[in-house]
Scaffold this motif. Structure first.
Motif, PDB file in Angstrom:
ATOM      1  N   LYS A 166      34.290 107.057 135.222  1.00  0.00           N
ATOM      2  CA  LYS A 166      35.719 107.162 134.896  1.00  0.00           C
ATOM      3  C   LYS A 166      36.512 107.573 136.149  1.00  0.00           C
ATOM      4  O   LYS A 166      37.551 106.973 136.467  1.00  0.00           O
ATOM      5  CB  LYS A 166      35.915 108.195 133.776  1.00  0.00           C
ATOM      6  CG  LYS A 166      37.316 108.243 133.229  1.00  0.00           C
ATOM      7  CD  LYS A 166      37.990 109.601 133.487  1.00  0.00           C
ATOM      8  CE  LYS A 166      39.485 109.466 133.432  1.00  0.00           C
ATOM      9  NZ  LYS A 166      40.171 110.239 134.460  1.00  0.00           N
ATOM     10  N   GLU A 167      36.010 108.577 136.864  1.00  0.00           N
ATOM     11  CA  GLU A 167      36.734 109.058 138.047  1.00  0.00           C
ATOM     12  C   GLU A 167      36.787 107.965 139.129  1.00  0.00           C
ATOM     13  O   GLU A 167      37.796 107.788 139.792  1.00  0.00           O
ATOM     14  CB  GLU A 167      36.081 110.326 138.613  1.00  0.00           C
ATOM     15  CG  GLU A 167      36.110 111.536 137.688  1.00  0.00           C
ATOM     16  CD  GLU A 167      37.510 111.983 137.308  1.00  0.00           C
ATOM     17  OE1 GLU A 167      38.440 111.850 138.141  1.00  0.00           O
ATOM     18  OE2 GLU A 167      37.693 112.458 136.175  1.00  0.00           O
ATOM     19  N   VAL A 168      35.676 107.247 139.286  1.00  0.00           N
ATOM     20  CA  VAL A 168      35.637 106.170 140.288  1.00  0.00           C
ATOM     21  C   VAL A 168      36.602 105.044 139.898  1.00  0.00           C
ATOM     22  O   VAL A 168      37.323 104.516 140.749  1.00  0.00           O
ATOM     23  CB  VAL A 168      34.196 105.610 140.440  1.00  0.00           C
ATOM     24  CG1 VAL A 168      34.195 104.343 141.287  1.00  0.00           C
ATOM     25  CG2 VAL A 168      33.296 106.665 141.088  1.00  0.00           C
ATOM     26  N   MET A 169      36.656 104.723 138.610  1.00  0.00           N
ATOM     27  CA  MET A 169      37.546 103.637 138.168  1.00  0.00           C
ATOM     28  C   MET A 169      39.013 103.974 138.431  1.00  0.00           C
ATOM     29  O   MET A 169      39.804 103.086 138.771  1.00  0.00           O
ATOM     30  CB  MET A 169      37.331 103.327 136.675  1.00  0.00           C
ATOM     31  CG  MET A 169      36.057 102.548 136.379  1.00  0.00           C
ATOM     32  SD  MET A 169      35.751 101.127 137.481  1.00  0.00           S
ATOM     33  CE  MET A 169      37.092 100.061 136.975  1.00  0.00           C
ATOM     34  N   ASP A 170      39.390 105.241 138.302  1.00  0.00           N
ATOM     35  CA  ASP A 170      40.764 105.653 138.642  1.00  0.00           C
ATOM     36  C   ASP A 170      41.093 105.213 140.067  1.00  0.00           C
ATOM     37  O   ASP A 170      42.183 104.721 140.344  1.00  0.00           O
ATOM     38  CB  ASP A 170      40.905 107.185 138.587  1.00  0.00           C
ATOM     39  CG  ASP A 170      40.984 107.714 137.167  1.00  0.00           C
ATOM     40  OD1 ASP A 170      41.176 106.908 136.241  1.00  0.00           O
ATOM     41  OD2 ASP A 170      40.863 108.955 137.000  1.00  0.00           O
ATOM     42  N   VAL A 171      40.132 105.409 140.962  1.00  0.00           N
ATOM     43  CA  VAL A 171      40.367 105.074 142.369  1.00  0.00           C
ATOM     44  C   VAL A 171      40.385 103.550 142.544  1.00  0.00           C
ATOM     45  O   VAL A 171      41.278 102.996 143.188  1.00  0.00           O
ATOM     46  CB  VAL A 171      39.272 105.691 143.278  1.00  0.00           C
ATOM     47  CG1 VAL A 171      39.497 105.303 144.728  1.00  0.00           C
ATOM     48  CG2 VAL A 171      39.246 107.215 143.123  1.00  0.00           C
ATOM     49  N   LEU A 172      39.424 102.875 141.920  1.00  0.00           N
ATOM     50  CA  LEU A 172      39.358 101.419 142.080  1.00  0.00           C
ATOM     51  C   LEU A 172      40.595 100.740 141.480  1.00  0.00           C
ATOM     52  O   LEU A 172      41.061  99.736 142.000  1.00  0.00           O
ATOM     53  CB  LEU A 172      38.081 100.874 141.433  1.00  0.00           C
ATOM     54  CG  LEU A 172      36.765 101.319 142.079  1.00  0.00           C
ATOM     55  CD1 LEU A 172      35.576 100.662 141.381  1.00  0.00           C
ATOM     56  CD2 LEU A 172      36.730 101.008 143.576  1.00  0.00           C
TER      57      LEU A 172
END
Ligand SMILES: *Cc1c(COP(=O)(O)O)cnc(C)c1O
Length: 401
Positions: A13-19
């Protein structure tokens, strides 16, 4: 490797925010990032968790150590006292700083001893780079007393001991500055990453500038920011920081599981006559990442190591099978580096090819450690312990107690 044991939805979830925003850089781009500041949030979680006034995330535990040395002004020809039992990054950072590593003895705390430090202190000693090895505290009271008496800085390489405390305060806050690693093998992982903590505002500023080419991060025009010093690029990227953020939130759970499992292991193995354990300076503060057994002598430790391997529960016999002790560091003894450093020019005060560490040898030749897993079920832990206990008891047969 607890961090890797608990890798899942939260990290994604945290990585998807960035992507989703595409802002992979930790500074600036305020409008595009839609409120996502993963490096800043990661720092805030670590600061809150440890109780540090300031935290700075960087690209690795190694660059975190280099950043600490830079912030503390450790450089040309300064002698830095280091342990012979650590990950080699500790030593490399000293050499890369243009400083000179001086090795002192460890004791059954598995860390530098106050007495060992005192024995190698000299007029050129600038700092002790203390490693809280394998997740638990060194003898901080004793070591801080020597540092005060000799007027040398205490710097804490806390790479392996995030979450561990001493007398209620987090490791990394006893010295001027401390650092953690978030590599793939640590209690938390973000792939590659590190964090520096301190209560000293000036030190964290210097660390911040140094880790980003001297950028002061004032205003919103990166191209024209004031630069107070030169530095390098030790920045963390937003994707790594995003993973670190999710992992850091799991620390309370990881620690409680590890400590619960350690208590069960301790209970069981304490019943074996003659078997001793790592000397804990604050048992309750141990992050309980590892369990450490100290055998009566080297021969028994070797027999136990063999029996554990045969039973499929092989641990770390650091004296031989892990790259964490000076005995294995031939490249260091030959000072093999791709370029000449200050240490080549000035020479090391110790001849590492002949220098003996009898006290450290006496500990490491008797030590076997194994990882404490977070995700063990009680049944799995008991099955594992059955095998360890049987192997250890077989090796201890015939030992006089
Ligand atoms: C892991 C470790 C480092 C280096 O951390 P990386 O993130 O791998 O660069 C430094 N010091 C110690 C004691 C370590 O265990």
């Amino acid at each position: 490797m607890p961090g890797t044991e608990l890798f899942g939805e939260e990290e994604r979830k945290e990585v998807m925010d960035v992507l989703n925003t595409g802002v992979l850089f930790r500074y600036n781009h305020d409008a595009q990032r839609q409120g996502h500041w993963k490096a800043k949030d990661f720092e805030a979680v670590i600061a809150r968790f440890t109780g540090a006034k300031h935290a700075l995330a960087v690209s690795s535990g190694s660059t975190a150590v280099s950043t600490m040395l830079a912030a503390c002004g450790v450089g040309y020809g300064d002698e830095v006292i280091v342990p012979p039992f650590t990950f080699i990054a500790t030593i490399e950072s000293v050499l890369l700083a243009g400083a000179i590593p001086v090795f002192a003895e460890i004791d059954e705390t598995l860390c530098l001893s106050a007495e060992g430090i005192r024995a190698v202190c000299g007029p050129k000693t600038k700092a002790v780079l203390l490693v809280h090895m394998c997740g638990a505290a060194a003898d901080l009271d004793g070591i801080m007393a020597v540092c005060r008496e000799k007027n040398i800085m205490l710097i804490e390489d806390t790479a392996q001991a995030l979450g561990a405390t001493y007398k209620g305060k987090h490791l990394g806050l006893y010295g001027k500055i401390g650092s953690f690693s978030f590599d793939f093998f640590k209690i938390n992982t973000c792939g590659e990453g590190g964090v520096v903590i301190t209560d000293d505002e000036q030190l964290i500023k210097t660390a911040e500038y140094f880790s980003d080419h001297g950028h002061s991060h004032e205003g919103d025009n990166r191209g024209m920011e004031p630069h107070y010093i030169m530095g390098t690029n030790y920045r963390i990227g937003e994707i790594n920081a995003a993973i670190g953020l999710a992992q850091a939130r799991k620390l309370p759970y990881i620690l409680s599981q590890q400590r619960k499992h350690k208590a069960i292991i301790q209970e069981r193995l304490s019943k074996i006559p003659g078997l001793a354990f790592r000397k804990q300076c604050d048992d309750a503060g141990d992050s309980a990442t590892f369990f450490h057994m100290l055998f009566p002598d080297e021969a028994t430790a070797r027999a136990a190591n063999k029996a554990m391997i045969e039973a499929g529960v092989g641990g770390a016999y650091w004296y031989d099978n892990m790259y964490h002790y000076i005995k294995q560091w031939d490249h260091l003894k030959d000072m093999k580096m791709p370029f000449r450093t200050v240490a080549h020019e000035l020479g090391l005060p110790q001849d590492l090819k002949t220098q003996k560490f009898p006290k450290s040898d006496a500990v490491l030749s008797r030590l076997i450690s194994f990882n404490i897993r977070v995700t063990w079920t009680e049944a799995e832990l008991n099955a594992y312990l059955d095998k360890v206990e049987k192997a250890v008891r077989s090796a201890m047969e015939g030992v006089e107690v």
